[in-house]
Design an enzyme around this catalytic site. Structure first.
Site, PDB file in Angstrom:
ATOM      1  N   PHE A 145      -7.639  20.850 -24.880  1.00 28.94           N
ATOM      2  CA  PHE A 145      -7.986  19.435 -24.880  1.00 28.94           C
ATOM      3  C   PHE A 145      -9.188  19.267 -23.962  1.00 28.94           C
ATOM      4  O   PHE A 145      -9.314  19.956 -22.953  1.00 28.94           O
ATOM      5  CB  PHE A 145      -6.820  18.539 -24.448  1.00 28.94           C
ATOM      6  CG  PHE A 145      -7.196  17.088 -24.571  1.00 28.94           C
ATOM      7  CD1 PHE A 145      -7.301  16.496 -25.809  1.00 28.94           C
ATOM      8  CD2 PHE A 145      -7.516  16.341 -23.443  1.00 28.94           C
ATOM      9  CE1 PHE A 145      -7.727  15.181 -25.941  1.00 28.94           C
ATOM     10  CE2 PHE A 145      -7.940  15.020 -23.565  1.00 28.94           C
ATOM     11  CZ  PHE A 145      -8.039  14.440 -24.816  1.00 28.94           C
ATOM     12  N   THR A 146     -10.055  18.321 -24.314  1.00 24.23           N
ATOM     13  CA  THR A 146     -11.355  18.171 -23.635  1.00 24.23           C
ATOM     14  C   THR A 146     -11.236  18.118 -22.103  1.00 24.23           C
ATOM     15  O   THR A 146     -11.776  18.974 -21.402  1.00 24.23           O
ATOM     16  CB  THR A 146     -12.049  16.892 -24.141  1.00 24.23           C
ATOM     17  OG1 THR A 146     -11.149  15.794 -24.019  1.00 24.23           O
ATOM     18  CG2 THR A 146     -12.447  17.055 -25.612  1.00 24.23           C
TER      19      THR A 146
ATOM     20  N   PHE B 156     -19.347  14.326 -25.687  1.00 24.25           N
ATOM     21  CA  PHE B 156     -19.031  13.414 -26.792  1.00 24.25           C
ATOM     22  C   PHE B 156     -18.911  11.961 -26.354  1.00 24.25           C
ATOM     23  O   PHE B 156     -19.137  11.056 -27.146  1.00 24.25           O
ATOM     24  CB  PHE B 156     -17.722  13.849 -27.475  1.00 24.25           C
ATOM     25  CG  PHE B 156     -16.546  13.917 -26.531  1.00 24.25           C
ATOM     26  CD1 PHE B 156     -16.343  15.039 -25.750  1.00 24.25           C
ATOM     27  CD2 PHE B 156     -15.666  12.854 -26.414  1.00 24.25           C
ATOM     28  CE1 PHE B 156     -15.270  15.099 -24.865  1.00 24.25           C
ATOM     29  CE2 PHE B 156     -14.590  12.905 -25.541  1.00 24.25           C
ATOM     30  CZ  PHE B 156     -14.401  14.029 -24.757  1.00 24.25           C
TER      31      PHE B 156
ATOM     32  N   LYS C 266      -0.659   7.045 -23.446  1.00 21.30           N
ATOM     33  CA  LYS C 266      -0.220   7.338 -24.800  1.00 21.30           C
ATOM     34  C   LYS C 266       1.270   6.982 -24.943  1.00 21.30           C
ATOM     35  O   LYS C 266       1.601   5.825 -25.098  1.00 21.30           O
ATOM     36  CB  LYS C 266      -0.490   8.803 -25.155  1.00 21.30           C
ATOM     37  CG  LYS C 266      -1.946   9.112 -25.484  1.00 21.30           C
ATOM     38  CD  LYS C 266      -2.864   9.195 -24.305  1.00 21.30           C
ATOM     39  CE  LYS C 266      -4.239   9.748 -24.628  1.00 21.30           C
ATOM     40  NZ  LYS C 266      -4.685  10.775 -23.730  1.00 21.30           N
TER      41      LYS C 266
ATOM     42  N   TYR D  65       0.835  -1.195   0.000  1.00 19.96           N
ATOM     43  CA  TYR D  65       0.000   0.000   0.000  1.00 19.96           C
ATOM     44  C   TYR D  65       0.875   1.252   0.000  1.00 19.96           C
ATOM     45  O   TYR D  65       0.498   2.278  -0.564  1.00 19.96           O
ATOM     46  CB  TYR D  65      -0.923   0.006   1.223  1.00 19.96           C
ATOM     47  CG  TYR D  65      -1.961   1.097   1.145  1.00 19.96           C
ATOM     48  CD1 TYR D  65      -3.128   0.902   0.412  1.00 19.96           C
ATOM     49  CD2 TYR D  65      -1.770   2.325   1.782  1.00 19.96           C
ATOM     50  CE1 TYR D  65      -4.076   1.892   0.311  1.00 19.96           C
ATOM     51  CE2 TYR D  65      -2.713   3.330   1.682  1.00 19.96           C
ATOM     52  CZ  TYR D  65      -3.869   3.112   0.952  1.00 19.96           C
ATOM     53  OH  TYR D  65      -4.805   4.108   0.847  1.00 19.96           O
TER      54      TYR D  65
ATOM     55  N   ARG E 131     -13.963  14.683 -33.700  1.00 17.54           N
ATOM     56  CA  ARG E 131     -13.256  15.760 -33.018  1.00 17.54           C
ATOM     57  C   ARG E 131     -13.679  17.064 -33.691  1.00 17.54           C
ATOM     58  O   ARG E 131     -12.995  17.579 -34.567  1.00 17.54           O
ATOM     59  CB  ARG E 131     -11.737  15.554 -33.075  1.00 17.54           C
ATOM     60  CG  ARG E 131     -11.182  14.578 -32.026  1.00 17.54           C
ATOM     61  CD  ARG E 131     -11.580  14.972 -30.641  1.00 17.54           C
ATOM     62  NE  ARG E 131     -10.992  14.170 -29.573  1.00 17.54           N
ATOM     63  CZ  ARG E 131     -11.623  13.940 -28.417  1.00 17.54           C
ATOM     64  NH1 ARG E 131     -12.850  14.361 -28.210  1.00 17.54           N
ATOM     65  NH2 ARG E 131     -11.022  13.267 -27.453  1.00 17.54           N
TER      66      ARG E 131
ATOM     67  N   ASP F 130       1.436  19.831 -21.128  1.00 15.09           N
ATOM     68  CA  ASP F 130       0.701  18.583 -21.270  1.00 15.09           C
ATOM     69  C   ASP F 130       1.650  17.686 -22.064  1.00 15.09           C
ATOM     70  O   ASP F 130       1.818  17.834 -23.276  1.00 15.09           O
ATOM     71  CB  ASP F 130      -0.611  18.816 -22.020  1.00 15.09           C
ATOM     72  CG  ASP F 130      -1.400  17.520 -22.194  1.00 15.09           C
ATOM     73  OD1 ASP F 130      -0.786  16.439 -22.128  1.00 15.09           O
ATOM     74  OD2 ASP F 130      -2.625  17.589 -22.399  1.00 15.09           O
TER      75      ASP F 130
HETATM   76  C1  LIG Z   1      -5.560  11.689 -23.399  1.00 14.19           C
HETATM   77  C2  LIG Z   1      -5.163  13.065 -23.160  1.00 14.19           C
HETATM   78  C3  LIG Z   1      -5.272  13.656 -21.902  1.00 14.19           C
HETATM   79  C4  LIG Z   1      -5.973  12.991 -20.737  1.00 14.19           C
HETATM   80  O1  LIG Z   1      -5.379  11.806 -20.346  1.00 14.19           O
HETATM   81  P1  LIG Z   1      -6.199  10.536 -19.850  1.00 14.19           P
HETATM   82  O2  LIG Z   1      -5.124   9.551 -19.518  1.00 14.19           O
HETATM   83  O3  LIG Z   1      -7.104  10.085 -20.942  1.00 14.19           O
HETATM   84  O4  LIG Z   1      -6.983  10.937 -18.634  1.00 14.19           O
HETATM   85  C5  LIG Z   1      -4.788  14.941 -21.750  1.00 14.19           C
HETATM   86  N1  LIG Z   1      -4.248  15.620 -22.782  1.00 14.19           N
HETATM   87  C6  LIG Z   1      -4.144  15.088 -24.006  1.00 14.19           C
HETATM   88  C7  LIG Z   1      -3.533  15.890 -25.095  1.00 14.19           C
HETATM   89  C8  LIG Z   1      -4.599  13.803 -24.238  1.00 14.19           C
HETATM   90  O5  LIG Z   1      -4.514  13.296 -25.477  1.00 14.19           O
END
Ligand SMILES: *Cc1c(COP(=O)(O)O)cnc(C)c1O
Length: 460
Positions: free
Chosen positions: A126-127, A451, A260, A74, A384, A217
């Site tokens: 970004f969303t 979306f 990613k 933990y 998108r 980011d």
């Molecule tokens: C996917 C993504 C995020 C958010 O990350 P999650 O792991 O899906 O929560 C933030 N910024 C960009 C540019 C992304 O493509």
């Protein structure tokens, strides 16, 4: 074929997963049942899944071996220390806070670094990032260069920040009213477009003058590094690792979606150099994610992420990655299909405005195009455009992005060039009878990040 242009996979396949194609009739039925939202399809009904590159990565044998080294304590897991060391080594930040995925890091950063009413300029939105910024009282301002909003303009480093826009924002509101600059490498919604090292350096110089922080980011920072090596003067002989390290030398910290470029299926983290901010992040991570030594990720997944990060900066891997995406783009361009140019690092974006000129933006052309592509071919993509952009928090009006696109996102190390041939053929065929693509309207519209779960029906 020029092997350097589209290099063969720098791996061989050890485990396979069978995919199957259901009939056109069945595809039309399940697409209708899913409310013409590709997010609501069952994965089993999809033949080639280009919904996203998020968490869809194939792990290597070394990563699977690392999974067996999970220390699921933990607190104080050795896997956290390994991950922390890897991140410190590659990114160069002092402090690391693990989170369950990227938006977990965005949540923490937005809470500790934004005071209500402050502006948060960024290179396009970004969303989830903008959602957390606004939820914490931030006012998002887009300061990306103008060309990024135009699908047809093929220029390098289309993701760059327009320094005049940043300067104007500082002049208008004052440095104190800017929480931080949010700089994304690469810019997902602009088409996976990279940011040049020179631009990052200039943003740092400008913000330093005013004492403004810059958080990146970092989601696709390795893809961004490849573009710099390939296209920016002075970087051809640098390693990907050196370029990534220099990238973050111009930042105060970053949020990262591990799903990613870290080559894993789940995970994320927040980095910074400021000790006070780090302490605040640690106080909050226990509320939302878990102990600061796991932040919602299993020990084994932290170990796999550590190995994945090291694999991601190998030149052969990232060269193939970016060029495989470009292969699909090149095929579509050659056939006259309108896409965002140049091809980005993680995806090819169909330009739904030019693909469906018979539809207005209010008829959700990209949403409908994605649904038609699935029915046509079993290929799943993602809208998108106006649906993803959501509504203005204050006026309730649709945000109306200039880019109205369908994203064909390539998972890492998952599909071959042959799969991309199938995708290209399907898109080209659909383009030939594009007038058949009909407009849509909402039958269910969620209030947040609509979306993901919205449902639609055809207008006629
Ligand atoms: C996917 C993504 C995020 C958010 O990350 P999650 O792991 O899906 O929560 C933030 N910024 C960009 C540019 C992304 O493509």
């Amino acid at each position: 074929m020029n092997l350097n242009k589209y290099p063969a996979e720098p791996y061989r396949i050890k485990t396979v997963e069978t995919v199957k194609m259901i009939s056109r009739e069945e595809r039309a039925k399940v697409m209708k049942e899913a409310g013409y939202n590709t997010f609501l399809l069952n994965s089993e009904d999809v033949y080639i899944d280009l919904l996203t590159d998020s968490g869809t990565n194939a792990m290597s044998d070394k990563q699977w071996a690392a999974m067996m080294m999970g220390d699921e304590a933990y607190a104080g897991s050795r896997n956290f220390h390994n991950l922390e060391k890897t991140i410190q080594d590659i990114f160069g930040f002092k402090y690391v806070v693990p989170t369950h995925q990227g938006r977990g890091a965005e949540n923490l950063l937005s809470q500790i670094a934004i005071k209500p009413g402050q502006h948060v300029p960024g290179n396009m939105y970004f969303t989830t990032t903008r959602y957390h910024q606004e939820r914490n009282g931030g006012i998002f301002v887009d300061i990306i260069r103008d060309e990024a909003h135009d699908a047809g303009i093929d220029v390098p480093f289309k993701g760059n920040i327009d320094l005049n826009k940043l300067q104007a924002l500082i002049d208008e509101h004052g440095a104190d009213n800017i929480a931080y600059v949010c700089l994304a490498v690469t810019v997902n919604l602009a088409g996976g477009q990279p940011v040049s090292m020179q631009n990052m350096r200039e943003v740092r110089e400008l913000t330093n003058k005013y004492g403004i922080k810059v958080f990146y980011d970092a989601t696709r920072c390795v893809e961004n590094a490849y573009f710099i090596k390939e296209q920016e003067e002075g970087y051809a002989d640098k390693t990907i690792k050196e370029i990534v390290r220099e990238t973050f030398s111009y930042a105060d910290g970053c949020t990262m979606s591990g799903k990613k470029d870290c080559l894993v299926n789940i995970g994320g983290f927040l980095c910074m150099n400021d000790e006070d901010l780090f302490n605040e992040a640690k106080e909050l991570v226990v509320v939302y994610e878990g102990m600061p030594s796991y932040g919602g990720i299993a020990g084994r997944d932290m170990e796999a992420m550590s190995v994945g990060l090291q694999e991601s900066i190998q030149y052969e891997y990232i060269e193939h990655r970016v060029k495989q995406v470009r292969y699909l783009g090149d095929k579509l361009i050659a056939a006259g299909v309108p896409i965002i140019e140049p091809s980005g690092g993680h995806a090819i974006f169909l330009d739904a405005r030019r693909f469906c000129p018979h539809l207005t933006q209010d008829q959700f052309p990209a949403q409908s195009l994605a649904a038609s592509l699935f029915v046509e071919s079993g290929v799943r993509s993602m809208e998108r455009g106006i649906v993803s952009a959501g509504r203005n928090k204050d006026t309730g009006e649709h945000h109306r992005p200039k880019l109205e696109t369908v994203r064909l996102t390539i998972p890492r190390r998952v599909y071959t060039y042959s799969h991309l041939d199938v995708v290209a053929d399907a898109v080209i065929k659909l383009y030939q009878h594009k007038e058949d693509i009909k407009g849509l309207r909402f039958v269910y519209e969620p209030k947040q990040l609509r979306f993901f779960t919205a449902r639609f029906e055809y207008i006629d």
